[in-house]
Design a protein around this motif. Structure first.
Motif, short mmCIF file in Angstrom:
data_model
loop_
_atom_site.label_atom_id
_atom_site.label_comp_id
_atom_site.label_asym_id
_atom_site.label_seq_id
_atom_site.Cartn_x
_atom_site.Cartn_y
_atom_site.Cartn_z
N TYR A 1 0.90 -1.21 -0.04
CA TYR A 1 -0.04 -0.08 -0.01
C TYR A 1 0.73 1.19 0.11
CZ TYR A 1 -3.35 -3.32 1.52
OH TYR A 1 -4.35 -4.57 1.57
N ARG B 1 3.57 7.01 15.52
CA ARG B 1 3.39 6.63 14.20
C ARG B 1 4.59 5.99 13.50
NH1 ARG B 1 -1.75 7.29 12.07
NH2 ARG B 1 -3.13 8.40 13.89
N CYS C 1 6.87 4.73 6.30
CA CYS C 1 8.02 3.99 5.71
C CYS C 1 8.07 4.86 4.18
CB CYS C 1 7.33 2.79 5.23
SG CYS C 1 8.42 1.67 4.34
N SER D 1 9.78 -7.34 -0.14
CA SER D 1 8.39 -7.40 0.41
C SER D 1 7.53 -8.61 -0.35
CB SER D 1 7.58 -6.29 0.77
OG SER D 1 7.08 -5.91 -0.51
N LYS E 1 6.38 -7.74 4.03
CA LYS E 1 5.24 -6.95 3.28
C LYS E 1 4.34 -6.55 4.52
CE LYS E 1 3.63 -8.93 -0.20
NZ LYS E 1 2.88 -9.67 -1.25
N GLN E 2 4.11 -7.61 5.52
CA GLN E 2 3.06 -7.23 6.65
C GLN E 2 3.64 -5.95 7.53
OE1 GLN E 2 2.59 -10.37 9.00
NE2 GLN E 2 0.94 -9.57 10.61
N ILE E 3 4.89 -5.96 7.40
CA ILE E 3 5.22 -4.47 8.51
C ILE E 3 5.20 -3.38 7.67
CG2 ILE E 3 7.83 -3.66 9.16
CD1 ILE E 3 8.50 -6.64 9.78
N ASN F 1 3.18 -2.71 5.36
CA ASN F 1 1.81 -2.25 5.20
C ASN F 1 1.03 -2.19 6.44
OD1 ASN F 1 1.30 -2.75 2.37
ND2 ASN F 1 1.00 -4.89 2.40
N SER F 2 1.73 -2.45 7.61
CA SER F 2 1.12 -1.88 8.82
C SER F 2 1.62 -0.31 9.06
CB SER F 2 1.60 -2.73 10.04
OG SER F 2 3.05 -2.66 10.25
N SER F 3 2.38 0.22 8.24
CA SER F 3 2.86 1.56 8.38
C SER F 3 1.71 2.53 8.35
CB SER F 3 3.75 1.82 7.24
OG SER F 3 4.87 1.11 7.09
N ASP F 4 1.67 3.55 8.94
CA ASP F 4 0.88 4.79 8.98
C ASP F 4 0.93 5.35 7.60
OD1 ASP F 4 -0.50 4.21 11.80
OD2 ASP F 4 1.54 4.69 12.30
#
Length: 139
Positions: free
Chosen positions: A8, A31, A34, A44, A51-53, A55-58
């Motif tokens: 994302y 927050r 990335c 990723s 990838k999960q890390i 996509n967990s970014s704000d």
């Protein structure tokens, strides 16, 4: 928001990203931002946890021209690169003007000293007080 290989990406510019980060800081919200370049996106693709890390970014900004080109192909016609080191300068400018304390994670006192000197070379009155604050915060 746009996706490239299931990452994302936020369609923002320096001003928008800096404003978001400044608002989070003003509200004392922790927050995760990335700056995603091509290498990160390809890594990723191979490592699902990475990838999960990401996509967990704000906030995920496009930090490479191939990433920007993909975003443009996917409909973000006016997207520009938001280069991580330049975004940092924008955030430091904002922090200096609004007297928001800044902390740095990692590196060494020597690296911080070099950063302080570089920022002081920018010859801004705001940086003199900011750098003292940053130095006290890190040490």
């Amino acid at each position: 928001m746009t996706t490239v290989l299931d990452i994302y990406l936020d369609a923002v510019n320096y001003s928008q990203a800096s404003k978001m980060i400044g608002e989070w800081a003003a509200h004392k919200e922790g927050r995760f931002v990335c700056a995603a370049n091509t290498h990160m996106i390809m890594e990723s693709h191979d490592v699902p946890l990475y990838k999960q890390i990401i996509n967990s970014s704000d906030l995920v900004v496009p930090d490479g021209m191939p990433v920007v080109w993909m975003m443009r192909l996917k409909g973000q016609k006016d997207q520009r690169r938001v280069y991580g080191p330049t975004l940092m300068l924008h955030v430091l400018d904002l922090a200096a003007c609004k007297k928001i304390p800044i902390g740095f994670y990692g590196g060494s006192p020597e690296v911080l000293g070099k950063l302080i000197l570089k920022m002081q070379e920018r010859d801004s009155k705001n940086y003199r007080s900011f750098m003292l604050l940053a130095l006290l915060f890190v040490i």
